[in-house]
Enzyme design. Structure first.
Site, PDB file in Angstrom:
ATOM      1  N   ARG A 256      -7.077   2.291 -10.960  1.00 17.32           N
ATOM      2  CA  ARG A 256      -5.942   1.403 -10.764  1.00 17.32           C
ATOM      3  C   ARG A 256      -6.140   0.139 -11.588  1.00 17.32           C
ATOM      4  O   ARG A 256      -7.269  -0.237 -11.918  1.00 17.32           O
ATOM      5  CB  ARG A 256      -5.782   1.009  -9.280  1.00 17.32           C
ATOM      6  CG  ARG A 256      -5.314   2.169  -8.386  1.00 17.32           C
ATOM      7  CD  ARG A 256      -3.887   2.551  -8.716  1.00 17.32           C
ATOM      8  NE  ARG A 256      -3.308   3.559  -7.843  1.00 17.32           N
ATOM      9  CZ  ARG A 256      -3.279   4.864  -8.106  1.00 17.32           C
ATOM     10  NH1 ARG A 256      -3.837   5.331  -9.202  1.00 17.32           N
ATOM     11  NH2 ARG A 256      -2.690   5.713  -7.277  1.00 17.32           N
TER      12      ARG A 256
ATOM     13  N   ARG B 132      -9.903   7.102  -8.211  1.00 12.58           N
ATOM     14  CA  ARG B 132      -8.601   6.425  -8.136  1.00 12.58           C
ATOM     15  C   ARG B 132      -8.639   5.255  -9.100  1.00 12.58           C
ATOM     16  O   ARG B 132      -9.140   4.173  -8.774  1.00 12.58           O
ATOM     17  CB  ARG B 132      -8.365   5.945  -6.691  1.00 12.58           C
ATOM     18  CG  ARG B 132      -6.950   5.434  -6.416  1.00 12.58           C
ATOM     19  CD  ARG B 132      -6.821   5.011  -4.945  1.00 12.58           C
ATOM     20  NE  ARG B 132      -5.462   4.703  -4.600  1.00 12.58           N
ATOM     21  CZ  ARG B 132      -4.560   5.585  -4.175  1.00 12.58           C
ATOM     22  NH1 ARG B 132      -4.894   6.839  -4.014  1.00 12.58           N
ATOM     23  NH2 ARG B 132      -3.326   5.226  -3.890  1.00 12.58           N
TER      24      ARG B 132
ATOM     25  N   GLU C 232      -1.418  -5.000  -7.963  1.00 16.40           N
ATOM     26  CA  GLU C 232      -2.074  -3.712  -8.254  1.00 16.40           C
ATOM     27  C   GLU C 232      -1.034  -2.733  -8.756  1.00 16.40           C
ATOM     28  O   GLU C 232       0.108  -2.760  -8.303  1.00 16.40           O
ATOM     29  CB  GLU C 232      -2.717  -3.203  -6.962  1.00 16.40           C
ATOM     30  CG  GLU C 232      -3.330  -1.835  -7.054  1.00 16.40           C
ATOM     31  CD  GLU C 232      -2.456  -0.716  -6.519  1.00 16.40           C
ATOM     32  OE1 GLU C 232      -2.955   0.411  -6.416  1.00 16.40           O
ATOM     33  OE2 GLU C 232      -1.257  -0.950  -6.205  1.00 16.40           O
TER      34      GLU C 232
ATOM     35  N   CYS D 118       5.041   2.443  -7.589  1.00 16.92           N
ATOM     36  CA  CYS D 118       4.551   2.705  -8.941  1.00 16.92           C
ATOM     37  C   CYS D 118       5.161   3.942  -9.572  1.00 16.92           C
ATOM     38  O   CYS D 118       4.894   4.237 -10.727  1.00 16.92           O
ATOM     39  CB  CYS D 118       3.041   2.879  -8.882  1.00 16.92           C
ATOM     40  SG  CYS D 118       2.551   4.149  -7.717  1.00 16.92           S
TER      41      CYS D 118
HETATM   42  C1  LIG Z   1       2.363   1.584  -3.461  1.00 12.18           C
HETATM   43  S1  LIG Z   1       2.879   1.238  -1.823  1.00 12.18           S
HETATM   44  C2  LIG Z   1       1.862  -0.124  -1.398  1.00 12.18           C
HETATM   45  C3  LIG Z   1       0.872   0.177  -0.307  1.00 12.18           C
HETATM   46  C4  LIG Z   1       0.031  -0.978   0.160  1.00 12.18           C
HETATM   47  N1  LIG Z   1      -0.623  -1.685  -0.919  1.00 12.18           N
HETATM   48  C5  LIG Z   1      -1.007  -0.531   1.178  1.00 12.18           C
HETATM   49  O1  LIG Z   1      -2.126  -0.983   1.107  1.00 12.18           O
HETATM   50  O2  LIG Z   1      -0.682   0.288   2.047  1.00 12.18           O
HETATM   51  C6  LIG Z   1       4.447   0.494  -2.078  1.00 12.18           C
HETATM   52  C7  LIG Z   1       5.148   0.097  -0.806  1.00 12.18           C
HETATM   53  O3  LIG Z   1       6.334  -0.623  -1.136  1.00 12.18           O
HETATM   54  C8  LIG Z   1       7.276  -0.382  -0.113  1.00 12.18           C
HETATM   55  N2  LIG Z   1       8.606  -0.779  -0.579  1.00 12.18           N
HETATM   56  C9  LIG Z   1       9.477  -0.060  -1.333  1.00 12.18           C
HETATM   57  N3  LIG Z   1      10.616  -0.754  -1.537  1.00 12.18           N
HETATM   58  C10 LIG Z   1      10.456  -1.951  -0.903  1.00 12.18           C
HETATM   59  C11 LIG Z   1      11.290  -3.091  -0.753  1.00 12.18           C
HETATM   60  N4  LIG Z   1      12.500  -3.129  -1.296  1.00 12.18           N
HETATM   61  N5  LIG Z   1      10.819  -4.137  -0.039  1.00 12.18           N
HETATM   62  C12 LIG Z   1       9.584  -4.087   0.520  1.00 12.18           C
HETATM   63  N6  LIG Z   1       8.753  -3.033   0.419  1.00 12.18           N
HETATM   64  C13 LIG Z   1       9.179  -1.969  -0.287  1.00 12.18           C
HETATM   65  C14 LIG Z   1       7.110   1.103   0.149  1.00 12.18           C
HETATM   66  O4  LIG Z   1       7.650   1.461   1.411  1.00 12.18           O
HETATM   67  C15 LIG Z   1       5.590   1.272   0.055  1.00 12.18           C
HETATM   68  O5  LIG Z   1       4.981   1.184   1.309  1.00 12.18           O
END
Ligand SMILES: C[S@@+](CC[C@H](N)C(=O)[O-])C[C@H]1O[C@@H](n2cnc3c(N)ncnc32)[C@H](O)[C@@H]1O
Length: 289
Positions: free
Chosen positions: A149, A147, A114, A76
């Site tokens: 969202r 938080r 989200e 995000c």
């Molecule tokens: C906002 S966090 C989401 C966390 C998740 N909803 C949780 O409950 O822990 C975004 C996640 O996207 C992952 N991410 C970033 N680039 C990505 C990609 N190209 N493919 C898959 N995941 C990726 C990051 O490592 C990060 O853990």
């Protein structure tokens, strides 16, 4: 509705899976797309049967069966009102379009996306792509954390969760039971404020603000500096000012204690700041039962 296959994009530490289990939704396969090795380690140690698919950008190679529930919180930073407002040109927020492509390809019965609060124009772009308006939910209703969202979903009839009335004090460990924390009390400058702020350190930049434990915590953040860094600083005792501990952050996300154990403290804070508040997700997913 029978759920067989779940696809969780940007799965992080699988907070969505904790929510599914808490509701008791049964399914056969949980596919996760994630690239952070620490997050994958935590997901696998809690749910060893997670099928990790790697980078979402490679989704065309996945060849998955019919997906019943697609969920994810795309990175995000590009959208965030606390970020630089780089919007859809930021490579991290562009990943949102992978979500859209996967949604259009697999046509799952249900989806949930989200994201953080953002400028109305970006929000409207997302809503146009997904065909639904988001519902804004503050985790503060189900935990001791503020938080806010946005949740876009086609799961019907999502209302606001009931307020459980939890304050930070309710989920903290006693200072005496915590080892090795830095106490900033001696350098705190008290402030009089109607908000939850009781003091500052130095110039009182974002991570150097001190809050009461009689209200909600500030939002856990994956990336932020200052002495309170990712958790904020709190006046936890008469003469104690400290950060929150990883276990306390887990409680703010409604996760079981020690859920993120097994990686460094810095990684735990980051992943918890990135994570979902489980009982908000429970509240939403409950409607697919
Ligand atoms: C906002 S966090 C989401 C966390 C998740 N909803 C949780 O409950 O822990 C975004 C996640 O996207 C992952 N991410 C970033 N680039 C990505 C990609 N190209 N493919 C898959 N995941 C990726 C990051 O490592 C990060 O853990």
């Amino acid at each position: 509705m029978k759920i067989t296959n779940i696809l969780s994009l940007f799965d992080g530490i699988s907070c969505g899976r904790v929510a599914l289990d808490r509701i008791g939704i049964e399914y056969e396969n949980y596919y996760a797309s994630e690239i952070d090795k620490y997050a994958i380690k935590i997901a696998q140690s809690n749910f060893p049967d997670t099928i990790q698919l790697g980078d979402v950008k490679n989704w065309k190679e996945w060849n998955l069966p019919q997906i019943d529930l697609l969920m994810g919180g795309s990175p995000c930073q590009g959208f965030s009102i606390t970020g630089k407002q780089l919007n859809f040109e930021d490579p991290r927020s562009k990943l949102f379009f992978e979500f859209v492509d996967i949604l259009n390809y697999y046509k799952p019965k249900y989806f949930l996306l989200e994201n953080v609060r953002m400028k109305q124009e970006y929000q409207d772009i997302i809503s146009n792509y997904l065909g639904v308006q988001p519902i804004k939910i503050n985790s503060a209703l189900v935990s001791a954390q503020n938080r806010n969202r946005l949740y876009w979903t086609n799961i019907p009839n999502i209302s606001q969760p009931l307020d459980k009335g939890i304050i930070l004090k309710d989920v903290l460990d006693g200072d005496e039971s915590i080892e090795n924390f830095i106490n900033y009390f001696d350098i705190m400058k008290p402030v009089n404020s109607k908000s939850n702020r009781v003091g500052i350190i130095g110039k009182g930049g974002q991570g150097d603000r001190i809050y009461t434990t009689d209200k909600k915590s500030v939002t856990l953040m994956a990336e932020s500096g200052g002495r309170g860094a990712k958790t904020g600083l709190y006046l936890t005792g008469e003469k104690t000012v400290r950060m929150l501990m990883p276990n306390e952050c887990e409680r703010l996300q409604n996760l079981p204690d020690n859920y993120t154990e097994g990686v460094s403290k810095a990684q735990r804070y980051k992943m918890l700041g990135n994570g979902w508040t489980v009982d908000v997700i429970t509240h939403i997913l409950n409607n697919i039962k």
